[in-house]
Every structure is written in structure tokens, then in C-alpha cells.
Design a protein around this motif. Structure first.
Motif, PDB file in Angstrom:
ATOM      1  N   GLN A 151      -8.917  57.947 133.290  1.00  0.00           N
ATOM      2  CA  GLN A 151      -7.985  57.692 132.195  1.00  0.00           C
ATOM      3  C   GLN A 151      -6.799  56.849 132.656  1.00  0.00           C
ATOM      4  O   GLN A 151      -6.371  55.925 131.950  1.00  0.00           O
ATOM      5  CB  GLN A 151      -7.511  59.025 131.611  1.00  0.00           C
ATOM      6  CG  GLN A 151      -8.588  59.733 130.800  1.00  0.00           C
ATOM      7  CD  GLN A 151      -8.226  61.174 130.468  1.00  0.00           C
ATOM      8  OE1 GLN A 151      -7.363  61.774 131.108  1.00  0.00           O
ATOM      9  NE2 GLN A 151      -8.893  61.747 129.475  1.00  0.00           N
ATOM     10  N   GLU A 152      -6.276  57.140 133.828  1.00  0.00           N
ATOM     11  CA  GLU A 152      -5.148  56.362 134.344  1.00  0.00           C
ATOM     12  C   GLU A 152      -5.588  54.940 134.689  1.00  0.00           C
ATOM     13  O   GLU A 152      -4.836  53.983 134.480  1.00  0.00           O
ATOM     14  CB  GLU A 152      -4.555  57.052 135.568  1.00  0.00           C
ATOM     15  CG  GLU A 152      -3.800  58.330 135.224  1.00  0.00           C
ATOM     16  CD  GLU A 152      -3.101  58.938 136.423  1.00  0.00           C
ATOM     17  OE1 GLU A 152      -3.396  58.519 137.572  1.00  0.00           O
ATOM     18  OE2 GLU A 152      -2.242  59.827 136.225  1.00  0.00           O
ATOM     19  N   TYR A 153      -6.800  54.803 135.222  1.00  0.00           N
ATOM     20  CA  TYR A 153      -7.314  53.467 135.547  1.00  0.00           C
ATOM     21  C   TYR A 153      -7.455  52.620 134.283  1.00  0.00           C
ATOM     22  O   TYR A 153      -7.024  51.453 134.248  1.00  0.00           O
ATOM     23  CB  TYR A 153      -8.658  53.595 136.258  1.00  0.00           C
ATOM     24  CG  TYR A 153      -9.391  52.281 136.407  1.00  0.00           C
ATOM     25  CD1 TYR A 153      -8.991  51.336 137.340  1.00  0.00           C
ATOM     26  CD2 TYR A 153     -10.473  51.975 135.577  1.00  0.00           C
ATOM     27  CE1 TYR A 153      -9.656  50.118 137.460  1.00  0.00           C
ATOM     28  CE2 TYR A 153     -11.141  50.769 135.694  1.00  0.00           C
ATOM     29  CZ  TYR A 153     -10.720  49.847 136.638  1.00  0.00           C
ATOM     30  OH  TYR A 153     -11.376  48.638 136.753  1.00  0.00           O
TER      31      TYR A 153
ATOM     32  N   SER B 138     -14.425  45.265 136.053  1.00  0.00           N
ATOM     33  CA  SER B 138     -14.521  44.766 137.427  1.00  0.00           C
ATOM     34  C   SER B 138     -14.410  45.885 138.453  1.00  0.00           C
ATOM     35  O   SER B 138     -14.901  45.761 139.577  1.00  0.00           O
ATOM     36  CB  SER B 138     -13.424  43.735 137.689  1.00  0.00           C
ATOM     37  OG  SER B 138     -12.145  44.365 137.754  1.00  0.00           O
ATOM     38  N   LEU B 139     -13.729  46.987 138.102  1.00  0.00           N
ATOM     39  CA  LEU B 139     -13.509  48.154 138.991  1.00  0.00           C
ATOM     40  C   LEU B 139     -12.761  47.795 140.270  1.00  0.00           C
ATOM     41  O   LEU B 139     -12.800  48.539 141.251  1.00  0.00           O
ATOM     42  CB  LEU B 139     -14.849  48.814 139.359  1.00  0.00           C
ATOM     43  CG  LEU B 139     -15.767  49.238 138.217  1.00  0.00           C
ATOM     44  CD1 LEU B 139     -16.988  49.960 138.763  1.00  0.00           C
ATOM     45  CD2 LEU B 139     -15.038  50.124 137.219  1.00  0.00           C
ATOM     46  N   GLU B 140     -12.057  46.637 140.260  1.00  0.00           N
ATOM     47  CA  GLU B 140     -11.422  46.157 141.490  1.00  0.00           C
ATOM     48  C   GLU B 140     -10.356  47.114 142.023  1.00  0.00           C
ATOM     49  O   GLU B 140     -10.224  47.283 143.229  1.00  0.00           O
ATOM     50  CB  GLU B 140     -10.810  44.776 141.249  1.00  0.00           C
ATOM     51  CG  GLU B 140     -11.845  43.659 141.147  1.00  0.00           C
ATOM     52  CD  GLU B 140     -11.198  42.301 140.981  1.00  0.00           C
ATOM     53  OE1 GLU B 140      -9.958  42.236 140.984  1.00  0.00           O
ATOM     54  OE2 GLU B 140     -11.940  41.303 140.854  1.00  0.00           O
ATOM     55  N   SER B 141      -9.583  47.719 141.151  1.00  0.00           N
ATOM     56  CA  SER B 141      -8.496  48.596 141.609  1.00  0.00           C
ATOM     57  C   SER B 141      -8.868  50.070 141.574  1.00  0.00           C
ATOM     58  O   SER B 141      -8.017  50.928 141.789  1.00  0.00           O
ATOM     59  CB  SER B 141      -7.235  48.374 140.750  1.00  0.00           C
ATOM     60  OG  SER B 141      -7.496  48.684 139.394  1.00  0.00           O
ATOM     61  N   LEU B 142     -10.133  50.360 141.323  1.00  0.00           N
ATOM     62  CA  LEU B 142     -10.600  51.747 141.334  1.00  0.00           C
ATOM     63  C   LEU B 142     -11.297  51.999 142.668  1.00  0.00           C
ATOM     64  O   LEU B 142     -12.498  51.838 142.811  1.00  0.00           O
ATOM     65  CB  LEU B 142     -11.558  51.996 140.166  1.00  0.00           C
ATOM     66  CG  LEU B 142     -11.917  53.463 139.886  1.00  0.00           C
ATOM     67  CD1 LEU B 142     -10.665  54.277 139.560  1.00  0.00           C
ATOM     68  CD2 LEU B 142     -12.902  53.559 138.731  1.00  0.00           C
ATOM     69  N   PHE B 143     -10.515  52.402 143.653  1.00  0.00           N
ATOM     70  CA  PHE B 143     -11.022  52.517 145.014  1.00  0.00           C
ATOM     71  C   PHE B 143     -11.889  53.755 145.194  1.00  0.00           C
ATOM     72  O   PHE B 143     -11.620  54.811 144.616  1.00  0.00           O
ATOM     73  CB  PHE B 143      -9.863  52.566 146.015  1.00  0.00           C
ATOM     74  CG  PHE B 143      -8.981  51.353 145.980  1.00  0.00           C
ATOM     75  CD1 PHE B 143      -9.478  50.116 146.345  1.00  0.00           C
ATOM     76  CD2 PHE B 143      -7.666  51.453 145.554  1.00  0.00           C
ATOM     77  CE1 PHE B 143      -8.671  48.988 146.295  1.00  0.00           C
ATOM     78  CE2 PHE B 143      -6.853  50.332 145.512  1.00  0.00           C
ATOM     79  CZ  PHE B 143      -7.357  49.087 145.877  1.00  0.00           C
ATOM     80  N   THR B 144     -12.912  53.617 146.013  1.00  0.00           N
ATOM     81  CA  THR B 144     -13.737  54.770 146.361  1.00  0.00           C
ATOM     82  C   THR B 144     -12.943  55.695 147.266  1.00  0.00           C
ATOM     83  O   THR B 144     -11.898  55.318 147.825  1.00  0.00           O
ATOM     84  CB  THR B 144     -15.005  54.327 147.091  1.00  0.00           C
ATOM     85  OG1 THR B 144     -14.630  53.705 148.342  1.00  0.00           O
ATOM     86  CG2 THR B 144     -15.806  53.329 146.254  1.00  0.00           C
ATOM     87  N   LEU B 145     -13.446  56.903 147.446  1.00  0.00           N
ATOM     88  CA  LEU B 145     -12.766  57.862 148.321  1.00  0.00           C
ATOM     89  C   LEU B 145     -12.689  57.321 149.743  1.00  0.00           C
ATOM     90  O   LEU B 145     -11.646  57.428 150.401  1.00  0.00           O
ATOM     91  CB  LEU B 145     -13.503  59.202 148.302  1.00  0.00           C
ATOM     92  CG  LEU B 145     -12.950  60.277 149.237  1.00  0.00           C
ATOM     93  CD1 LEU B 145     -11.511  60.635 148.861  1.00  0.00           C
ATOM     94  CD2 LEU B 145     -13.843  61.504 149.221  1.00  0.00           C
TER      95      LEU B 145
ATOM     96  N   ALA C  61     -17.837  59.688 140.972  1.00  0.00           N
ATOM     97  CA  ALA C  61     -17.032  60.259 142.054  1.00  0.00           C
ATOM     98  C   ALA C  61     -15.568  60.415 141.664  1.00  0.00           C
ATOM     99  O   ALA C  61     -14.745  60.769 142.501  1.00  0.00           O
ATOM    100  CB  ALA C  61     -17.149  59.381 143.294  1.00  0.00           C
ATOM    101  N   TYR C  62     -15.236  60.148 140.408  1.00  0.00           N
ATOM    102  CA  TYR C  62     -13.841  60.149 139.977  1.00  0.00           C
ATOM    103  C   TYR C  62     -13.584  61.251 138.953  1.00  0.00           C
ATOM    104  O   TYR C  62     -14.483  61.641 138.210  1.00  0.00           O
ATOM    105  CB  TYR C  62     -13.473  58.791 139.375  1.00  0.00           C
ATOM    106  CG  TYR C  62     -13.729  57.633 140.298  1.00  0.00           C
ATOM    107  CD1 TYR C  62     -12.792  57.270 141.254  1.00  0.00           C
ATOM    108  CD2 TYR C  62     -14.919  56.917 140.238  1.00  0.00           C
ATOM    109  CE1 TYR C  62     -13.022  56.212 142.115  1.00  0.00           C
ATOM    110  CE2 TYR C  62     -15.166  55.862 141.105  1.00  0.00           C
ATOM    111  CZ  TYR C  62     -14.212  55.507 142.041  1.00  0.00           C
ATOM    112  OH  TYR C  62     -14.450  54.470 142.911  1.00  0.00           O
ATOM    113  N   SER C  63     -12.346  61.726 138.912  1.00  0.00           N
ATOM    114  CA  SER C  63     -11.974  62.761 137.942  1.00  0.00           C
ATOM    115  C   SER C  63     -11.613  62.128 136.602  1.00  0.00           C
ATOM    116  O   SER C  63     -11.392  60.924 136.505  1.00  0.00           O
ATOM    117  CB  SER C  63     -10.790  63.568 138.470  1.00  0.00           C
ATOM    118  OG  SER C  63      -9.612  62.760 138.488  1.00  0.00           O
TER     119      SER C  63
END
Length: 298
Positions: free
Chosen positions: A195-197, A209-216, A188-190
Motif C-alpha cells: 500500500q505504501e509503495y 516497474s517495481l524499481e523502488s520495491l526492494f527485495t528482502l 514476499a511483501y506485507s
């Protein structure tokens, strides 16, 4: 599944038999009366996601069997991309409120806007407007910007993680890509978001962990509209009050920009109707009214 499991480092006969049993079990779970509704693409992507993990491929193969009648109402409804989602994929989401307030709620509605209109309606700096317009128009001269907006494929995610953390095993890059994709290998991410994450991740563990990669949905819920700036303070000089007395204060800036701010300034400048038009006063009625007011000053 047998081919997928080759090269696992074991030549034991009982291990081979175990893999064969798993392959038969995999077949039975996906078939009904010797047939399956699963496409070759789905199978290839499934094995790509569970590369070198036959147990995971078997345990999760049921995810491929979702039937049309099992889909929720929301899943059956077309989800048009919102202005917020579009801008978020480019890292420009802070301009979404202004565009929404201007009546642009879907990304498709933005496609008719020029770069200057994006700057004006979205409060964007020139560079942001250029990026936005290039993607909206599909500018073939800026493939880098188009790539940033695109959704990466499963293999792209593996490569991005590996480039950011080159010393790690391929298995961890595989795990990262698997966490970010569904059973069809879609995320769901560009590319820009991923890359920024990864660039901000303090460590591979933090990235996984994907903790700071928020869903839409989470990003939408966290949105807080900034308070509107206070209205500009009303001028209190002679020119403004003189114009306001006749409800002509909208022309204040036209006079001010020409250094015509006092009674003496107006009397020393023999203004004509054409002069007033040149300084930005478009309405004929207002120009004639202003000329009469200046005459009264005399």
C-alpha cells in the motif's frame, strides 16, 4: 484451459481448435503416464495468474513441475523470520539495529517483550511500540494492524492496484499481481509495504516497474548501521568532582535532581540514611559512605 480462454472475443473455428490443441499440450506437459503431481490449488492459482492469457498459462506451466530433488540447499532450509524482516513489514525497520544489539535477532524472540520493553530496547516512540506489540501479541482488538502485517493474496494485490489506479484496465492490475508473486501466488511483501509503495508511485508505469520495491535480500544488503552517539560529556562541577574522588559519581543525578549541587546545599540539608535512600541511592554501603563524607565537610 479451454474454460480459461472463453470470452476472448473470437468465434472462429480454427481459433477454437488452436485452444483445444493448447489444452492437450498443457495436459501433456504436466502429466507423466497419465498422472500429475500438481494439486488443484496449484492449477487454480496458475490460471488465476494467467487469466485471459492461455499462451502465458501454457508457456509457464513448467514452473509448476519443480521436483523436491531440484530444490537448492537454501530452499530446503527453514528460513526463520529475522527481527529486521518483521519490523520491515511494519515500516519500523529503523529500530532493528537497537533490538539486534540487545540480543533480539529473530522475531520470535520479541514476543516475550512488553510494550515498554520494546520502547526501551528498540528506542521506539510510544506509537511504534504499540503497533509492534499489538502484532506480536495478535491483538484481536486491532485487526487493522494485524492486516497491515499480513501477506496479501493474489486477489488482494489486484484489488490494491485497481483502487490506486481505477482508470486502468484490469489486465494491468493482473500484471502487477503476477510480477509480485511466485507460481503459488505468494508474495514476499506485507499489505502495508504494498500500500505504501503504490501510494508513492508517480504513475501506473512506475508502479509496474517495481524499481523502488526492494527485495528482502536487497534491503538487507543496503543496511548501514548508524554510528553510535558520542558519550555524554562528563560534568565538571563541584558535586561531580566531590563524588568522583570517592568513585561515587554514579549517584550524581540523585543529588542533582534534588537541587543538591554545591557544598553549601549539602551542609544546609541535614541528610539521613533514609533521606539518601528516598532520593535513589539504594546501596546501604554507599549511603553510609556519603554520610561520612558530608560529616567531613562540616
Amino acid at each position: 484451459l479451454i474454460r480459461q480462454s472463453s470470452g476472448l472475443g473470437s468465434n472462429l473455428e480454427d481459433e477454437k481448435l488452436n485452444i483445444l490443441e493448447m489444452a492437450h499440450s498443457f495436459q501433456e506437459k504436466l502429466e507423466t503416464n497419465g498422472k500429475t503431481n500438481i494439486s488443484m490449488y496449484q492449477l487454480k492459482m496458475h490460471f488465476k495468474r494467467y487469466e485471459a492469457d492461455p499462451v502465458g498459462a501454457l508457456e509457464n506451466c513448467h514452473l509448476l513441475l519443480k521436483k523436491a530433488e531440484e530444490r537448492t540447499t537454501e530452499e530446503k532450509t527453514v528460513q526463520w523470520m529475522s527481527t529486521f524482516e518483521f519490523l520491515r513489514r511494519l515500516g519500523l525497520e529503523n529500530h532493528s539495529f537497537q533490538l539486534e544489539d540487545a540480543g533480539y535477532h529473530l522475531w520470535s524472540e520479541l514476543r516475550s517483550l512488553s510494550k515498554d520493553e520494546l520502547k526501551d530496547k528498540g528506542g521506539m516512540p510510544d506509537k511504534a511500540a504499540q503497533i509492534c506489540h499489538a502484532v506480536l501479541s495478535g491483538d484481536s482488538n486491532r485487526p487493522d494492524l494485524l492486516r497491515n502485517f499480513q501477506i496479501p493474496e493474489f486477489g488482494d494485490l489486484v484489488e490494491m492496484f485497481s483502487l490506486q489506479f481505477p482508470s486502468l484496465r484490469a489486465q494491468q492490475a493482473q500484471e502487477f499481481a503476477k510480477k509480485l508473486t511466485d507460481e503459488l501466488g505468494i508474495t514476499a511483501y506485507s499489505c502495508k509495504q504494498i500500500q505504501e509503495y503504490l501510494a508513492k508511485a508517480a504513475s501506473p508505469t512506475a508502479a509496474l516497474s517495481l524499481e523502488s520495491l526492494f527485495t528482502l535480500a536487497a534491503a538487507e544488503a543496503a543496511r548501514v548501521k548508524p554510528e553510535a552517539p558520542p558519550p555524554p560529556k562528563e560534568p565538571d562541577d563541584w558535586l561531580y568532582n566531590w563524588l568522583k574522588a570517592q568513585s561515587l559519581q554514579g549517584n550524581y543525578q540523585s543529588f542533582s535532581d534534588q537541587a543538591l549541587v554545591t557544598e553549601e546545599d549539602l551542609l544546609r540539608a541535614p541528610l539521613t540514611c533514609e533521606d539518601l535512600e528516598k532520593i535513589g541511592i539504594r546501596k546501604l554501603g554507599e549511603r553510609r559512605k556519603l554520610l561520612a563524607m558530608i560529616k567531613e565537610l562540616n
